[in-house]
Design a protein around this motif. Structure first.
Motif, PDB file in Angstrom:
ATOM      1  N   UNK A  62       0.838  -1.205   0.000  1.00 40.18           N
ATOM      2  CA  UNK A  62       0.000   0.000   0.000  1.00 40.18           C
ATOM      3  C   UNK A  62       0.871   1.253   0.000  1.00 40.18           C
ATOM      4  N   UNK A  63       0.557   2.171  -0.902  1.00 41.24           N
ATOM      5  CA  UNK A  63       1.152   3.505  -0.873  1.00 41.24           C
ATOM      6  C   UNK A  63       0.232   4.369  -0.010  1.00 41.24           C
ATOM      7  N   UNK A  64       0.628   4.580   1.243  1.00 36.83           N
ATOM      8  CA  UNK A  64      -0.263   5.226   2.213  1.00 36.83           C
ATOM      9  C   UNK A  64      -0.503   6.703   1.923  1.00 36.83           C
ATOM     10  N   UNK A  65       0.532   7.405   1.503  1.00 39.52           N
ATOM     11  CA  UNK A  65       0.426   8.857   1.337  1.00 39.52           C
ATOM     12  C   UNK A  65      -0.515   9.219   0.197  1.00 39.52           C
ATOM     13  N   UNK A  66      -1.360  10.220   0.455  1.00 40.37           N
ATOM     14  CA  UNK A  66      -2.290  10.707  -0.561  1.00 40.37           C
ATOM     15  C   UNK A  66      -1.605  11.832  -1.352  1.00 40.37           C
ATOM     16  N   UNK A  67      -1.476  11.702  -2.670  1.00 42.76           N
ATOM     17  CA  UNK A  67      -0.846  12.759  -3.477  1.00 42.76           C
ATOM     18  C   UNK A  67      -1.566  14.090  -3.316  1.00 42.76           C
ATOM     19  N   UNK A  68      -0.802  15.185  -3.310  1.00 38.94           N
ATOM     20  CA  UNK A  68      -1.398  16.521  -3.122  1.00 38.94           C
ATOM     21  C   UNK A  68      -2.390  16.880  -4.221  1.00 38.94           C
ATOM     22  N   UNK A  69      -2.200  16.321  -5.418  1.00 41.34           N
ATOM     23  CA  UNK A  69      -3.130  16.615  -6.519  1.00 41.34           C
ATOM     24  C   UNK A  69      -4.534  16.126  -6.205  1.00 41.34           C
ATOM     25  N   UNK A  70      -4.641  15.067  -5.395  1.00 41.39           N
ATOM     26  CA  UNK A  70      -5.954  14.534  -5.033  1.00 41.39           C
ATOM     27  C   UNK A  70      -6.632  15.367  -3.952  1.00 41.39           C
ATOM     28  N   UNK A  71      -5.850  16.084  -3.147  1.00 47.27           N
ATOM     29  CA  UNK A  71      -6.397  16.827  -2.012  1.00 47.27           C
ATOM     30  C   UNK A  71      -7.309  17.959  -2.455  1.00 47.27           C
ATOM     31  N   UNK A  72      -7.091  18.487  -3.652  1.00 43.88           N
ATOM     32  CA  UNK A  72      -7.902  19.602  -4.147  1.00 43.88           C
ATOM     33  C   UNK A  72      -9.048  19.132  -5.045  1.00 43.88           C
ATOM     34  N   UNK A  73      -9.110  17.839  -5.313  1.00 43.67           N
ATOM     35  CA  UNK A  73     -10.159  17.300  -6.181  1.00 43.67           C
ATOM     36  C   UNK A  73     -11.439  17.042  -5.391  1.00 43.67           C
TER      37      UNK A  73
END
Length: 307
Positions: A266-277
């Motif tokens: 699992x890649x736990x970290x959420x990419x910053x690009x997803x945070x604004x979606x």
């Protein structure tokens, strides 16, 4: 392997049982708050539920294990505070939407008779929507109520869980804002669609705003506006449906992964690009999913690698 497993069921208490639960909620809240205030003022934990009963005899009428668990919960809150995991404990409030208490199973004091539940201090059996089969030994029961209208019981059991067969398959996954999980190979095998429900929620919100305007125009308080309160209740029911549907999907998906794969990367970290979606599944949903993956992997003998 013996594990702790929880089951949650809706219960249907009669008028007398409801009053017992409401009194117990109040006694547990009273006990917790008095113990907390004593610690604030005196800096020690010498005051106990047993000593409180001498000054407040009405506490003797309720489940003593519920009061003991109130003390344990306060002790736990202080341990979390001193370890920096949470803030200073707050007083319990009667106006909170949810009220609850926990009691323990001691020498068969909590048990089921077909679809009815026996609890300590209650002579009559409570009707339960027993929609799942329980296995193992009952450890405790937590009674909770929403606005003293909807009642639930959470049963904690000690169960034996057998390891799952090896599949010799591995998988890598990461967060996806629309379907929760992105599979590096293939697509998510369990579908999730809330479009119809979200449409109903959107319409319910519009109706709620409209009824609030009508009440304001008529100079009626929202608490006294029957149409507004009726619509608010419908709105809350839809929000509960949305949460339940999402929780069910998270449970199904986490179980699917541990059944079908021996190693889950699992890649736990959420990419910053997803945070604004716009997100169907939030970061909290993702953490809930990871939490279920952790304990299910341990239960069933699978390997989970989070990086």
């Amino acid at each position: 392997m013996g594990v702790l497993k929880a089951y949650r069921f809706k219960i249907y208490p009669d008028a007398e049982q409801k009053q017992f639960f409401i009194r117990t909620f109040g006694c547990v809240r009273f006990t917790y708050n008095h113990l907390l205030m004593h610690r604030k003022q005196n800096g020690d934990s010498k005051l106990t539920p047993a000593s409180l009963k001498r000054d407040y005899p009405f506490l003797k009428e309720t489940d003593s294990l519920a009061l003991a668990n109130a003390q344990r919960n306060l002790d736990k809150a202080f341990r979390r505070y001193y370890s920096g995991q949470s803030g200073f404990p707050n007083l319990k409030n009667k106006s909170n939407m949810w009220q609850s208490y926990t009691t323990n199973n001691q020498k068969h004091t909590i048990y089921f008779v077909e679809d009815k539940l026996k609890l300590p201090k209650l002579k009559s059996l409570i009707e339960v929507n027993l929609h799942r089969e329980m296995k193992g030994e009952i450890k405790s029961a937590t009674i909770s109520a929403k606005n003293t209208e909807e009642f639930y019981v959470s049963i904690l059991c000690i169960e034996e869980v057998e390891k799952l067969e090896k599949t010799h398959r591995n998988i890598e996954i990461r967060y996806c804002p629309k379907q929760l999980v992105h599979f590096t190979e293939g697509s998510c095998p369990i579908s999730f669609n809330q479009e119809k429900l979200l449409g109903r929620i959107k319409q319910a919100k519009r109706t709620l705003r409209l009824r609030a305007k009508v009440a304001k125009k008529r100079k009626v308080l929202l608490a006294d506006a029957k149409n507004y309160q009726k619509q608010k209740k419908k709105m809350n029911q839809l929000l509960v449906q949305r949460k339940d549907k999402k929780d069910d999907f998270i449970n199904q998906l986490s179980y699917f992964l541990v059944v079908n794969f021996d190693c889950i990367l699992v890649q736990e970290k959420i990419p910053k690009t997803f945070e604004t979606m716009q997100q169907e599944f939030t970061s909290n949903d993702w953490q809930q999913f990871l939490s279920k993956l952790r304990y299910k992997s341990e239960w069933y003998g699978k390997k989970l690698i989070i990086r």
